[in-house]
Enzyme design. Sequence first.
Site, PDB file in Angstrom:
ATOM      1  N   ASN A   9      35.750  40.608  33.497  1.00 57.50           N
ATOM      2  CA  ASN A   9      35.366  40.900  32.108  1.00 57.50           C
ATOM      3  C   ASN A   9      34.030  40.206  31.860  1.00 57.50           C
ATOM      4  OD1 ASN A   9      35.054  41.175  29.369  1.00 57.50           O
ATOM      5  ND2 ASN A   9      36.848  39.952  28.803  1.00 57.50           N
ATOM      6  N   LYS A  11      32.181  40.337  29.342  1.00 63.53           N
ATOM      7  CA  LYS A  11      31.959  40.007  27.921  1.00 63.53           C
ATOM      8  C   LYS A  11      30.538  40.433  27.519  1.00 63.53           C
ATOM      9  CE  LYS A  11      35.506  36.551  28.314  1.00 63.53           C
ATOM     10  NZ  LYS A  11      36.107  35.309  27.872  1.00 63.53           N
ATOM     11  N   HIS A  97      41.880  41.804  23.626  1.00 64.53           N
ATOM     12  CA  HIS A  97      41.395  40.496  24.089  1.00 64.53           C
ATOM     13  C   HIS A  97      41.415  39.521  22.914  1.00 64.53           C
ATOM     14  CE1 HIS A  97      38.871  37.335  25.668  1.00 64.53           C
ATOM     15  NE2 HIS A  97      39.123  37.824  26.865  1.00 64.53           N
ATOM     16  N   GLU A  99      39.381  37.425  21.951  1.00 64.99           N
ATOM     17  CA  GLU A  99      38.111  37.351  21.197  1.00 64.99           C
ATOM     18  C   GLU A  99      38.018  38.504  20.194  1.00 64.99           C
ATOM     19  OE1 GLU A  99      35.658  37.072  24.699  1.00 64.99           O
ATOM     20  OE2 GLU A  99      36.514  35.096  25.085  1.00 64.99           O
ATOM     21  N   GLU A 169      46.517  35.793  28.740  1.00 62.52           N
ATOM     22  CA  GLU A 169      45.366  34.898  28.688  1.00 62.52           C
ATOM     23  C   GLU A 169      45.588  33.838  27.607  1.00 62.52           C
ATOM     24  OE1 GLU A 169      41.644  37.047  30.429  1.00 62.52           O
ATOM     25  OE2 GLU A 169      41.695  37.334  28.265  1.00 62.52           O
ATOM     26  N   GLY A 175      37.458  30.150  29.040  1.00 65.56           N
ATOM     27  CA  GLY A 175      36.117  29.581  28.980  1.00 65.56           C
ATOM     28  C   GLY A 175      36.095  28.069  28.807  1.00 65.56           C
ATOM     29  N   SER A 214      39.920  30.671  32.808  1.00 68.22           N
ATOM     30  CA  SER A 214      39.323  29.714  33.752  1.00 68.22           C
ATOM     31  C   SER A 214      39.832  29.895  35.184  1.00 68.22           C
ATOM     32  CB  SER A 214      39.536  28.277  33.282  1.00 68.22           C
ATOM     33  OG  SER A 214      38.892  28.077  32.033  1.00 68.22           O
TER      34      SER A 214
HETATM   35  P1  13P Z   1      37.158  32.803  31.604  1.00 67.98           P
HETATM   36  O1  13P Z   1      37.519  33.225  33.007  1.00 67.98           O
HETATM   37  O2  13P Z   1      35.681  32.614  31.413  1.00 67.98           O
HETATM   38  O3  13P Z   1      37.973  31.623  31.159  1.00 67.98           O
HETATM   39  O4  13P Z   1      37.551  34.017  30.635  1.00 67.98           O
HETATM   40  C1  13P Z   1      38.784  34.620  30.750  1.00 67.98           C
HETATM   41  C2  13P Z   1      38.779  35.852  29.950  1.00 67.98           C
HETATM   42  O5  13P Z   1      38.706  35.810  28.718  1.00 67.98           O
HETATM   43  C3  13P Z   1      38.825  37.145  30.656  1.00 67.98           C
HETATM   44  O6  13P Z   1      39.075  38.191  29.794  1.00 67.98           O
END
Ligand code: 13P
Length: 251
Positions: A9, A11, A97, A99, A169, A175, A214
């Site tokens: 992803n 982003k 997601h 976010e 997640e 992150g 992560s």
């Molecule tokens: P990270 O791998 O940067 O922690 O992000 C995970 C994520 O949100 C994948 O959709």
Amino acid sequence: MRKKIVAGNWKMNLTLEAGRILTSEIVNMVADEVKSDVEVIINPPFPHLHPTASLLEGSKVKLGAQNCSEHESGAYTGEVSVAMLQSFGSDYVIIGHSERREYFSEDNAQLAKKVDGALKAGLTPIFCCGETLETRESGAHFEFVCNQLTESLFHLSEADFKKIVVAYEPIWAIGTGVTASTEQAQEMHEKIRTHLKSKYGSAADSCSLLYGGSCKPTNAKELFACADVDGGLIGGASLKSRDFVDIVKSF
Ligand code: 13P
């Protein structure tokens, strides 16, 4: 046998040129190094989808989007429909997601509509769920995640449910560099599968459950070795071809 999946992803990162370079590197490394039957997916930002689809032609790397509108078409300025995604060559779409839930106020009912739209357009939804640290510390994390699944997926027929991928997640791991331990990941994935089984029976045994948060080359192997973890949804590490492909090779 469940499909093993590693999805990147991206982003809101990378210009078109940087995205092209990353895609080409991933395509070449996957062709040279990946011998397993793992499904590799990249989910770039919307404007990258069409050019990325051309770069993926003839490769086993699949294309996905990061979001879609719940509406079919019409006066929804700035939105992108599932029919468009399908016409750009997308096979998958990430839905729900954390976010999107947090910054764009997407709720379970809206996400249920997105799942329906994606399925209707022939796309595979990668449906995301996961709790905040606060929810985990309050002890309500299993209930919270199961409720996300109930409210967004449990209206599906068994035939449609069979087309879904679920990604767990934990928000506190996204992150942050803090990964869920293998015990935490397996425990939640097992709960998720049991919950899915309560509705869909043995069909839940075929549903791929991905872990995200992560995930890196240094921890992917132990996470993917968990009985109910069928792969990963990768954020930061998917922006580096070497790291991403090393994660793909962690099965
Ligand atoms: P990270 O791998 O940067 O922690 O992000 C995970 C994520 O949100 C994948 O959709």
